[in-house]
Design an enzyme around this catalytic site. Structure first.
Site, PDB file in Angstrom:
ATOM      1  N   LYS A 105       0.841  -1.210   0.000  1.00  0.00           N
ATOM      2  CA  LYS A 105       0.000   0.000   0.000  1.00  0.00           C
ATOM      3  C   LYS A 105       0.877   1.262   0.000  1.00  0.00           C
ATOM      4  O   LYS A 105       1.985   1.237  -0.537  1.00  0.00           O
ATOM      5  CB  LYS A 105      -0.973  -0.038   1.178  1.00  0.00           C
ATOM      6  CG  LYS A 105      -1.780  -1.342   1.213  1.00  0.00           C
ATOM      7  CD  LYS A 105      -2.976  -1.311   2.119  1.00  0.00           C
ATOM      8  CE  LYS A 105      -3.699  -2.633   2.038  1.00  0.00           C
ATOM      9  NZ  LYS A 105      -4.910  -2.676   2.863  1.00  0.00           N
ATOM     10  N   GLU A 148      -9.797  -0.103  -1.637  1.00  0.00           N
ATOM     11  CA  GLU A 148      -9.379   1.254  -1.258  1.00  0.00           C
ATOM     12  C   GLU A 148      -9.418   2.180  -2.472  1.00  0.00           C
ATOM     13  O   GLU A 148      -9.715   3.364  -2.350  1.00  0.00           O
ATOM     14  CB  GLU A 148      -7.975   1.214  -0.621  1.00  0.00           C
ATOM     15  CG  GLU A 148      -8.048   0.643   0.793  1.00  0.00           C
ATOM     16  CD  GLU A 148      -6.794  -0.071   1.250  1.00  0.00           C
ATOM     17  OE1 GLU A 148      -5.735   0.079   0.623  1.00  0.00           O
ATOM     18  OE2 GLU A 148      -6.884  -0.802   2.265  1.00  0.00           O
TER      19      GLU A 148
HETATM   20  P1  PGA Z   1      -4.710  -6.287   5.263  1.00  0.00           P
HETATM   21  O1  PGA Z   1      -4.923  -5.758   3.744  1.00  0.00           O
HETATM   22  O2  PGA Z   1      -3.988  -7.589   5.159  1.00  0.00           O
HETATM   23  O3  PGA Z   1      -3.914  -5.217   5.937  1.00  0.00           O
HETATM   24  O4  PGA Z   1      -6.073  -6.464   5.842  1.00  0.00           O
HETATM   25  C1  PGA Z   1      -5.205  -6.649   2.723  1.00  0.00           C
HETATM   26  C2  PGA Z   1      -5.356  -5.903   1.428  1.00  0.00           C
HETATM   27  O5  PGA Z   1      -5.901  -4.800   1.432  1.00  0.00           O
HETATM   28  O6  PGA Z   1      -4.935  -6.375   0.355  1.00  0.00           O
END
Ligand code: PGA
Length: 254
Positions: free
Chosen positions: A11, A96
């Site tokens: 991310k 997101e």
């Molecule tokens: P997370 O995110 O493992 O932090 O829940 C997963 C993703 O958004 O791919």
């Protein structure tokens, strides 16, 4: 045959220096693990550096987003052609992006088309929101996302799907293995209706949402689940390594 795949979605985390450190910490351990495709997806600005750092290893590289035009006056965007030069995978339609950047089904569809055309392997994310889950609409929502994302796409060679319930992302509240397996079974069924049974049987479908070293086995052990898209836990070398290791130890090529 479906070789398991574990992808780390970093991310909007890590400076170039931090990305360098993270990949250096992961490389030796990851490189020793077979029978699993290991993919890291750093921010755009670190792709070139990470690419050099994993050269000669079995670690693969992915981006987190793409624009669908080849080139031109699209300030700030990164095209399929640019990425095809750098990496193998690209995450498309992450919740997101749908939520904060208004990515619609139509945009996701264009991005998938553009990625496939450029020879990239898209990791298409689908998943329902909490209220949709509670209203019993998971199947309907996920099927709708699947259909719109793949509309008018004849060949899905290279595609990977990630089922990521929005309520499980970054919340520490993962789905159960059974829940995820059931929905992934539905997705596979949907793909079979669109592209035929054989293609659906060979398609890798991951689970994503609060996967950690502590719960990864519960998911990768399921008959329909071919690995994980890991967010938070992919930012810690030892944790990501443990997830990949556990997946490899399952020894399952489904
Ligand atoms: P997370 O995110 O493992 O932090 O829940 C997963 C993703 O958004 O791919």
């Amino acid at each position: 045959m479906r070789v398991p795949l574990i992808a780390g979605n970093w991310k909007m985390n890590t400076t170039v220096r931090e990305a360098t450190e993270l990949v250096k910490a992961m490389r030796p351990g990851l490189d020793q693990i077979d029978n699993v495709d290991k993919v890291v997806c750093p921010p755009f600005i670190s792709l070139a550096v990470v690419r050099e750092l994993i050269r000669g290893s079995s670690i693969k590289l992915g981006a987190q987003n793409i624009y669908f035009e080849e080139k031109g006056a699209y300030t700030g965007e990164v095209s399929p052609l640019m990425l095809a030069d750098l990496c193998e995978f690209v995450i498309i339609g992450h919740s997101e992006r749908r939520q904060y950047f208004n990515e619609t089904g139509e945009i996701v569809n264009k991005k998938i088309q553009a990625a496939l055309q450029a020879g990239l392997k898209p990791i298409l994310c689908v998943g329902e929101r909490l209220e949709e889950n509670e209203a019993g609409r998971t199947r309907e929502v996920v099927t709708r996302q699947l259909m719109s994302s793949l509309a008018a796409i004849d060949s899905i060679d290279g595609l990977v799907i990630a089922y990521e319930p929005v309520w499980a992302i970054g919340t520490g509240r993962a789905a159960t293995g059974e829940q995820a397996n059931e929905t992934i079974g539905l997705i596979r069924h949907g793909v079979a209706e669109l592209y035929g049974k054989e293609i659906a049987r060979d398609l890798r479908i991951l689970y994503g949402g609060s996967v950690t070293a502590g719960n990864a086995a519960e998911f990768v052990n399921q008959s329909e689940i071919d690995g994980a898209l890991v967010g938070g836990a992919s930012l810690k070398a030892s944790e990501f390594l443990s997830i990949v290791k556990q997946t490899s130890e399952m020894g399952r090529v489904k």
